[in-house]
Design a protein around this motif. Structure first.
Motif, mmCIF file in Angstrom:
data_model
loop_
_atom_site.group_PDB
_atom_site.id
_atom_site.type_symbol
_atom_site.label_atom_id
_atom_site.label_comp_id
_atom_site.label_asym_id
_atom_site.label_seq_id
_atom_site.Cartn_x
_atom_site.Cartn_y
_atom_site.Cartn_z
ATOM 1 N N GLY A 47 0.849 -1.207 -0.008
ATOM 2 C CA GLY A 47 0.155 -0.064 0.066
ATOM 3 C C GLY A 47 0.823 1.254 0.092
ATOM 4 N N ARG A 48 0.312 2.263 0.467
ATOM 5 C CA ARG A 48 0.848 3.735 0.662
ATOM 6 C C ARG A 48 1.133 4.092 -0.747
ATOM 7 N N THR A 49 0.569 3.827 -1.639
ATOM 8 C CA THR A 49 0.563 4.368 -3.166
ATOM 9 C C THR A 49 0.484 5.959 -3.182
ATOM 10 N N ALA A 50 -0.732 6.270 -2.522
ATOM 11 C CA ALA A 50 -1.102 7.572 -2.732
ATOM 12 C C ALA A 50 0.317 8.677 -1.726
ATOM 13 N N GLU A 51 0.554 8.056 -0.847
ATOM 14 C CA GLU A 51 1.383 8.816 0.057
ATOM 15 C C GLU A 51 2.950 8.965 -0.690
ATOM 16 N N LEU A 52 3.200 7.569 -1.484
ATOM 17 C CA LEU A 52 4.522 7.854 -1.917
ATOM 18 C C LEU A 52 4.645 8.546 -3.565
ATOM 19 N N ASP A 53 3.524 8.818 -3.929
ATOM 20 C CA ASP A 53 3.038 9.727 -5.269
ATOM 21 C C ASP A 53 3.273 10.915 -4.526
ATOM 22 N N CYS A 54 2.501 11.291 -3.623
ATOM 23 C CA CYS A 54 2.681 12.852 -2.804
ATOM 24 C C CYS A 54 3.938 13.251 -2.725
ATOM 25 N N LEU A 55 4.849 12.442 -2.087
ATOM 26 C CA LEU A 55 6.191 12.471 -1.618
ATOM 27 C C LEU A 55 7.132 12.884 -2.963
ATOM 28 N N THR A 56 6.767 11.756 -3.773
ATOM 29 C CA THR A 56 7.620 12.305 -5.117
ATOM 30 C C THR A 56 7.293 13.219 -5.769
ATOM 31 N N GLU A 57 6.052 13.664 -5.894
ATOM 32 C CA GLU A 57 5.697 14.939 -6.502
ATOM 33 C C GLU A 57 6.194 16.191 -5.685
ATOM 34 N N LEU A 58 6.476 16.183 -4.394
ATOM 35 C CA LEU A 58 6.964 17.316 -3.387
ATOM 36 C C LEU A 58 8.372 17.341 -3.936
ATOM 37 N N VAL A 59 8.959 16.228 -4.118
ATOM 38 C CA VAL A 59 10.664 16.252 -4.597
ATOM 39 C C VAL A 59 10.673 16.797 -6.069
ATOM 40 N N GLU A 60 9.927 16.754 -7.132
ATOM 41 C CA GLU A 60 10.087 17.200 -8.357
ATOM 42 C C GLU A 60 9.628 18.543 -8.238
ATOM 43 N N ARG A 61 8.815 19.136 -7.308
ATOM 44 C CA ARG A 61 8.499 20.493 -7.268
ATOM 45 C C ARG A 61 9.794 21.346 -6.516
ATOM 46 N N SER A 62 10.299 20.620 -5.688
ATOM 47 C CA SER A 62 11.494 21.283 -5.194
ATOM 48 C C SER A 62 12.637 21.328 -6.115
ATOM 49 N N GLY A 63 12.740 20.369 -6.813
ATOM 50 C CA GLY A 63 13.830 20.250 -8.031
ATOM 51 C C GLY A 63 13.568 21.489 -8.966
#
Length: 619
Positions: free
Chosen positions: A263-279
């Motif tokens: 599970g935790r797919t939504a949480e992983l997607d959210c965190l990955t998107e936050l990393v993309e935005r920071s970059g």
């Protein structure tokens, strides 16, 4: 028990095992008076299993009995433990003749026989002793095999298994020595140095001693780089840091990914998107993963870190800040920084914390590093370890909210809750087997509801089932009533829910701890502010402040304005805590004994008394 009888007979294959020896091996000193009846029953069942076509009155050719006892007739090479010991003996003879390749081949062949826990599913004094003996023999075999592989200039062959054994037996110096040598011969100098510092810290804390002379000499040799390498390190990335020092091998410190992660797919997607935005924005990435005890914060952080690791070729660093654990207390920022620097092959100044922070930022400047700060206690503990460069990503896990890192440092936070019901069922099924879940679906549903989808509780429950003689009996216990009495791992108090919850409780201020205990006086895990005030004897305004602290500690959730809910397992813990506290108060007979300070124990967390406790007891 039948499996254990078979194990004893197989381990002594082709020789007679007396009935007294069999009883002693299986039942020990606590054998019942009717034990011989059990022996006859198990032997008869074994004969039926081993020779299903034999007539009832026919003579057994496999399990033979006489006036002295029983003998299991089997081919000499059909018992894995005996084959393993034979391989170890042969390898030593070949090594004595200087046939190192032949000795290595024998040991590797013997080690492939291991596929799990020796005598898994059997119980009793004999198998318990055999497990210890065989585990020690396996460690010795691995150590001897690695030593010979190092002599053959082939250190990478068993590196993975060696590293895993070091994690399981962290104070075994011979294993640590071999792992350090393997790293050094492969050119991974920083990893070798890190292993030494890790062992040194553990020995100092556990036994108050230093590593042995052999390890110290190896460490000093690695520091002076006088050990030749077998070949250029595959992960080496030599560069000059801003401080002017040379950083040798890439550091890869991430803990292993959690098995059966679900599970935790939504949480992983959210965190990955936050990393993309920071970059994209050119900002330094700072991710906060917070949530209550046992909710799976570290598991999620490790899954994310492993997925992102290719983006950070200069290294991945991981440090446990011990914010909530059975350790003496949270690790200081300066100590953590020195350990991180040592892992990168550098040393930090011992003068002031500001000097240490500046030196660390200089060390990592311009590097693409991933830094996991696990189990943080506060924003103040984390802040000195934040790099000053946008090329680094920091992932922080904590039971506390760390709002200061959001306000002052631009952190982005997700708060983990219990797993959705179906994900929890999937996790449980992956650990105990889908057929078991299907057979006990109603009880599994009740368990997951009672645990509110807490992953740690699911894993403890699955472990209890997997090691039980009667899994269905344990499932019945877990699926009815309060499961917390069963949710503990025998021999590992640090894995019991009471201990895990207790670490959060022990960190609460005295007044907040008083309010938390008051929540245990309510029959339901959900209540309003007025109820909290009545149960605690506090003013609503003071209760509100205490509840805010409990919310930040992720022990309580606010589901509506001034309406609160506890995870059912945390509520059960609060109820037991309150009963213990009240019982101690009653037995003491006077308030003065509480003012002397009854301190938290490992699992029975009783806070020091306060004036609020006077009000609670007198009312």
């Amino acid at each position: 028990m039948q499996r254990t009888v078979f194990a004893v007979l197989a381990a002594h294959g082709n020789r007679v095992v007396s009935r007294d020896e069999l009883v002693s091996s299986v039942w020990g000193t606590g054998a019942p008076a009717t034990v011989m009846n059990s022996v006859y029953t198990y032997v008869a069942r074994l004969r039926n299993s081993l020779e299903p076509t034999r007539s009832r009155r026919g003579q057994s050719d496999v399990l033979i009995s006489d006036s002295l006892g029983y003998m299991l007739r089997i081919p000499p090479d059909s018992v894995d433990s005996q084959r393993f010991e034979s391989a170890l003996s042969t390898a030593r003879k070949l090594r004595a003749k200087n046939d190192i390749p032949g000795a290595v081949a024998e040991l590797e062949g013997g080690l492939t026989l291991w596929s799990g826990i020796p005598y898994e599913g059997a119980v009793g004094p004999f198998v318990e002793g055999e497990r210890l003996r065989l585990d020690e023999l396996r460690l010795v075999a691995v150590e001897e095999c690695v030593e010979m592989l190092l002599g053959l200039r082939n250190p990478e062959s068993m590196l993975g298994e060696l590293a895993e054994l070091v994690r399981r037996y962290p104070l075994r110096e011979r294993l640590r020595y071999l792992l350090m040598r393997s790293y050094a011969d492969l050119g991974h100098r920083a990893e070798a140095i890190m292993e030494y510092h890790s062992l040194r810290a553990m020995l100092a804390e556990a036994q108050g001693i230093e590593p042995g002379e052999r390890l110290r000499r190896l460490y000093e040799g690695i520091l002076s780089s006088d050990r030749p390498r077998v070949r250029p390190a595959r992960t080496e990335a030599v560069s000059v840091a801003a401080s002017g020092g040379v950083r040798a091998a890439t550091v890869r410190q991430l803990a292993r990914d959690v098995p059966d992660f679900t599970g935790r797919t939504a949480e992983l997607d959210c965190l990955t998107e936050l990393v993309e935005r920071s970059g994209e924005a050119g900002e330094s990435g700072l991710l906060l993963v917070t949530g209550g005890p046992g909710v799976g914060k570290t598991a999620l952080a490790m899954r994310l870190a492993h997925a992102l690791s290719p983006r950070f070729p200069d290294g991945q660093l991981h440090v446990d800040l011990r914010g909530f654990s059975g350790e003496a207390g949270p690790r200081s920022s300066a100590d953590a920084l020195r350990n991180l620097a040592a892992a990168m092959g550098q040393s930090m100044p011992m003068s002031t914390s500001l000097d240490t922070q500046a030196a660390f930022r200089s060390l990592v400047a311009g590097q693409r590093l991933l830094l996991v700060l696990d189990n943080a206690a506060s924003a103040e503990q984390v802040r000195p370890m934040l790099p000053g460069t946008s090329s680094c990503l920091v992932i922080v896990t904590s039971r506390n909210g760390l709002a200061g890192l959001i306000a002052r440092d631009g952190g982005r936070r997700i708060v983990l809750d219990g797993m959705p019901h179906e994900d929890a069922v999937r996790l449980f099924g992956r650990m105990v087997g889908e057929s078991f879940v299907a057979r006990n679906r109603e009880a599994v549903n009740r368990l997951i509801t009672a645990c509110d989808g807490l992953p740690l509780a699911m894993r403890i429950a699955a472990t209890r089932i997997n090691v039980a003689i009667s899994p269905d009996h344990v499932m019945a216990q877990l699926g009815s009533g309060d499961p917390t009495d069963v949710l503990r791992v025998p021999g590992d108090e640090a894995s019991s829910l009471d201990s895990v919850f207790g670490w959060s409780y022990a960190g609460l201020p005295a007044g907040v701890a008083h309010v938390f205990r008051a929540l245990g006086r309510h029959d339901e895990p959900e209540m309003g502010l007025a109820t909290v005030a009545r149960l605690s004897g506090e003013r609503p305004r003071d209760c509100r402040q205490a509840m805010d602290t409990l919310i930040d500690a992720n022990l309580v959730r606010e589901v509506a304005p001034d309406c609160y809910r506890l995870n059912p397992l945390i509520h059960s813990y609060a109820r037991r805590l309150t009963r213990t506290y009240d019982r101690a108060s009653h037995q003491a007979g006077q308030i003065d004994q509480f003012e002397a300070g009854i301190r938290p124990a490992a699992t029975t967390m009783i806070a020091p008394s306060t004036d609020n406790d006077r009000l609670e007891m007198t009312s």
